[in-house]
Design a protein around this motif. Sequence first.
Motif, PDB file in Angstrom:
ATOM      1  N   VAL A 581       0.865  -1.180   0.000  1.00 29.11           N
ATOM      2  CA  VAL A 581       0.000   0.000   0.000  1.00 29.11           C
ATOM      3  C   VAL A 581       0.901   1.230   0.000  1.00 29.11           C
ATOM      4  O   VAL A 581       1.558   1.524   1.007  1.00 29.11           O
ATOM      5  CB  VAL A 581      -0.932   0.001   1.228  1.00 29.11           C
ATOM      6  CG1 VAL A 581      -1.821   1.243   1.216  1.00 29.11           C
ATOM      7  CG2 VAL A 581      -1.779  -1.263   1.264  1.00 29.11           C
ATOM      8  N   VAL A 582       0.957   1.936  -1.127  1.00 23.39           N
ATOM      9  CA  VAL A 582       1.795   3.122  -1.272  1.00 23.39           C
ATOM     10  C   VAL A 582       0.930   4.353  -1.033  1.00 23.39           C
ATOM     11  O   VAL A 582      -0.083   4.546  -1.712  1.00 23.39           O
ATOM     12  CB  VAL A 582       2.443   3.192  -2.669  1.00 23.39           C
ATOM     13  CG1 VAL A 582       3.404   4.377  -2.751  1.00 23.39           C
ATOM     14  CG2 VAL A 582       3.165   1.896  -2.990  1.00 23.39           C
ATOM     15  N   GLU A 608       6.993  -8.940 -10.727  1.00 20.60           N
ATOM     16  CA  GLU A 608       6.884 -10.057  -9.787  1.00 20.60           C
ATOM     17  C   GLU A 608       5.440 -10.359  -9.399  1.00 20.60           C
ATOM     18  O   GLU A 608       5.185 -11.252  -8.585  1.00 20.60           O
ATOM     19  CB  GLU A 608       7.704  -9.750  -8.532  1.00 20.60           C
ATOM     20  CG  GLU A 608       9.197  -9.624  -8.816  1.00 20.60           C
ATOM     21  CD  GLU A 608       9.986  -9.177  -7.596  1.00 20.60           C
ATOM     22  OE1 GLU A 608       9.356  -8.977  -6.530  1.00 20.60           O
ATOM     23  OE2 GLU A 608      11.205  -9.030  -7.703  1.00 20.60           O
ATOM     24  N   GLY A 609       4.486  -9.602  -9.940  1.00 18.23           N
ATOM     25  CA  GLY A 609       3.079  -9.859  -9.664  1.00 18.23           C
ATOM     26  C   GLY A 609       2.647  -9.517  -8.248  1.00 18.23           C
ATOM     27  O   GLY A 609       1.702 -10.115  -7.732  1.00 18.23           O
ATOM     28  N   VAL A 610       3.323  -8.561  -7.602  1.00 19.80           N
ATOM     29  CA  VAL A 610       2.965  -8.180  -6.240  1.00 19.80           C
ATOM     30  C   VAL A 610       1.696  -7.324  -6.275  1.00 19.80           C
ATOM     31  O   VAL A 610       1.634  -6.325  -6.996  1.00 19.80           O
ATOM     32  CB  VAL A 610       4.114  -7.389  -5.579  1.00 19.80           C
ATOM     33  CG1 VAL A 610       3.708  -6.938  -4.175  1.00 19.80           C
ATOM     34  CG2 VAL A 610       5.375  -8.234  -5.518  1.00 19.80           C
ATOM     35  N   ALA A 611       0.687  -7.707  -5.512  1.00 15.96           N
ATOM     36  CA  ALA A 611      -0.550  -6.923  -5.441  1.00 15.96           C
ATOM     37  C   ALA A 611      -0.262  -5.583  -4.776  1.00 15.96           C
ATOM     38  O   ALA A 611       0.440  -5.525  -3.759  1.00 15.96           O
ATOM     39  CB  ALA A 611      -1.614  -7.675  -4.669  1.00 15.96           C
ATOM     40  N   SER A 612      -0.795  -4.497  -5.335  1.00 17.48           N
ATOM     41  CA  SER A 612      -0.480  -3.167  -4.807  1.00 17.48           C
ATOM     42  C   SER A 612      -1.654  -2.222  -4.974  1.00 17.48           C
ATOM     43  O   SER A 612      -2.489  -2.381  -5.864  1.00 17.48           O
ATOM     44  CB  SER A 612       0.753  -2.590  -5.514  1.00 17.48           C
ATOM     45  OG  SER A 612       0.522  -2.494  -6.904  1.00 17.48           O
ATOM     46  N   VAL A 613      -1.686  -1.241  -4.079  1.00 19.71           N
ATOM     47  CA  VAL A 613      -2.674  -0.165  -4.112  1.00 19.71           C
ATOM     48  C   VAL A 613      -1.931   1.137  -3.854  1.00 19.71           C
ATOM     49  O   VAL A 613      -1.074   1.197  -2.965  1.00 19.71           O
ATOM     50  CB  VAL A 613      -3.770  -0.353  -3.038  1.00 19.71           C
ATOM     51  CG1 VAL A 613      -4.728   0.826  -3.040  1.00 19.71           C
ATOM     52  CG2 VAL A 613      -4.524  -1.644  -3.259  1.00 19.71           C
ATOM     53  N   VAL A 614      -2.247   2.180  -4.633  1.00 15.33           N
ATOM     54  CA  VAL A 614      -1.695   3.510  -4.400  1.00 15.33           C
ATOM     55  C   VAL A 614      -2.813   4.384  -3.842  1.00 15.33           C
ATOM     56  O   VAL A 614      -3.844   4.569  -4.483  1.00 15.33           O
ATOM     57  CB  VAL A 614      -1.119   4.136  -5.670  1.00 15.33           C
ATOM     58  CG1 VAL A 614      -0.608   5.544  -5.387  1.00 15.33           C
ATOM     59  CG2 VAL A 614      -0.002   3.269  -6.226  1.00 15.33           C
TER      60      VAL A 614
END
Length: 664
Positions: A581-582, A608-614
Amino acid sequence: MTTPFPFTAVVGQDDLRLALLLNAVSPAVGGVLVRGEKGTAKSTAVRALSALLPEVSVVPGCRFSCAPAAPDPSCPDGPHETGAGTSRPARMVELPVGASEDRLVGALDIERALAEGVKAFEPGLLADAHRGILYVDEVNLLHDHLVDLLLDAAAMGASYVEREGVSVRHAARFLLVGTMNPEEGELRPQLLDRFGLTVEVAASREPDQRVEVVRRRLAYDDDPAGFAARWAEEEAAVRHRIVAARELLPQVRLGDAALRQIAATCAAFEVDGMRADIVMARTATALAAWAGRTDVLAEDVRQAALLALPHRRRRNPFDAPGLDEDKLDETLEQFSAESDDDPDPDGPGGGGGRPAPDSGPEGDGGTAAQPEAGDGGQPQASGAQEQSAVRAAEPFRTKVLSVPGLGEGAAGRRSRARTEHGRTTGARRPQGTLTKLHLAATVQAAAPHQRARGRSGPGLVLRRDDLRQATREGREGNLVLFVVDASGSMAARQRMSAVKGAVVSLLLDAYQRRDKVGLVTFRGAAADVALPPTSSVDAAAARLESLPTGGRTPLAAGLLKAHEVLRVERLRDPARRALVVVVTDGRATGGPEPVALAGRAARLFAAEGVASVVVDCESGPVRLGLAGQLAGELGGTAVTLDELRADSIAGLVRDVQGTSRRAA
């Protein structure tokens, strides 16, 4: 067998020793939770207690410790005849954090149950601990499915083992004692409330006392038996006092005045439910019996409150345990003055008999003082000047942000995973010991071979190769890594307060989902790991609360630092998947070619397929959309602070899953 460290040789820790002794006098008090930093004699004191407990009389040969005078009618080793028994020392059984379900509750031989129709049952730790102590070191790290089993046994006083219609029940009444370091995470509220008493322990800051601790420990390590012999007289005196207090306990009178003080205290501190009132009443009577009295005094009620209420007044994991002792004294004094039948008309402070100094928990909860907001409150023009930390805004409820796909991480409540507990989704051949039988699949595998195996009766001819293990799907906990922009562009006090409130809200959600959390911040010229991945979300909230802002915006450094944290964590815990979470407005001003460098760093996560949310913190009438561009580079999605609330997050979850699948 190693000689335990003598209980009476433990230096200081008056509250800890008192809480343990009160449970030895009256096991109905409900156990003890010991919270404190490492190296404070928590485990030493608990292990030493078992040597002080009176012996228990058991039915000869019974694996479930039935009492000869009143044997359990449902005992698997029964039925037993009422009569004389044999005496043995009270047991202290340790439950390892990584124990299996079968090790805790016992194992039922399913193969023999199906093929021979017999209940071949091997008792577990709950049976061993019956009428003794069940000790869990690092109880806050115990897996949820084991916590559920402990809660059931503590509530019913019995353990049930059921496998495909075959069931075994046995008594399981024990003194539950747990130790924990709060820095490693908090307990589930349901289990926390099951502990009758709680104490906070810390190492002494007095040099003389620390010297004595070291002196006794070295003497014990050099000659455990000789050291124990020197304390044998003191140990015997305490053991005799416990026996005397147990005999006196039924005669202790809990008058109406003491009951009103107990009820008023629980109401004043707004504790949930009625368990606190009952535990306080039992603790106060145990205190009176320990002091050799038959009347409960106001001082007993006060000490009982200090031991029974601190962990029950917490409303969320970020509240520090403890009681406001001034408020406690005012409540006791008020209701003491209103009562006519108080056996101690002088109220608190009258009478001796207190078994240990009244040190109590830490005042009003030990909440750290927070810096006051400044007068400016305006955004900084250049972002070069540093501002002091601001308070987080009021947290709000969020819905779950889940990692897509099917994981195999530690049990939790966030993302889908293959687990030992959950709904059955299929079957496979067992690898090792069979734990979860899939009955239909087992019968289906055995059915075609019945004629060849010479079946002649109604029974099923079963072989080891026929057994099928159920595969199940449940939920796992994840690593939620927060990457927070603390630069000058974020330094407007109102905006930073909202940012912190949003992160605290997500931390509360992580606590409920049983996640690990980590915190990376970036400002000035570099990024820092403010908190390495941990289960202690309250530690993350404390670091966030004290976070200052100011300086340039090294976005690339923050992303690269987060990438390194994930790399190291994969080595330590490869099965735990991450959600990054950025929290930023998307600006990048630190280092050469800051925008291009931030883009390259972000693409490492996408690859790398890392799940992320900005979480887009940009404000003002003119928006550059930089956070949205960053989310695209990460392969994730962007959401504004306003959209982060519960009503808006459902769509966000779908976006996170969709973008992550495309990235994969």
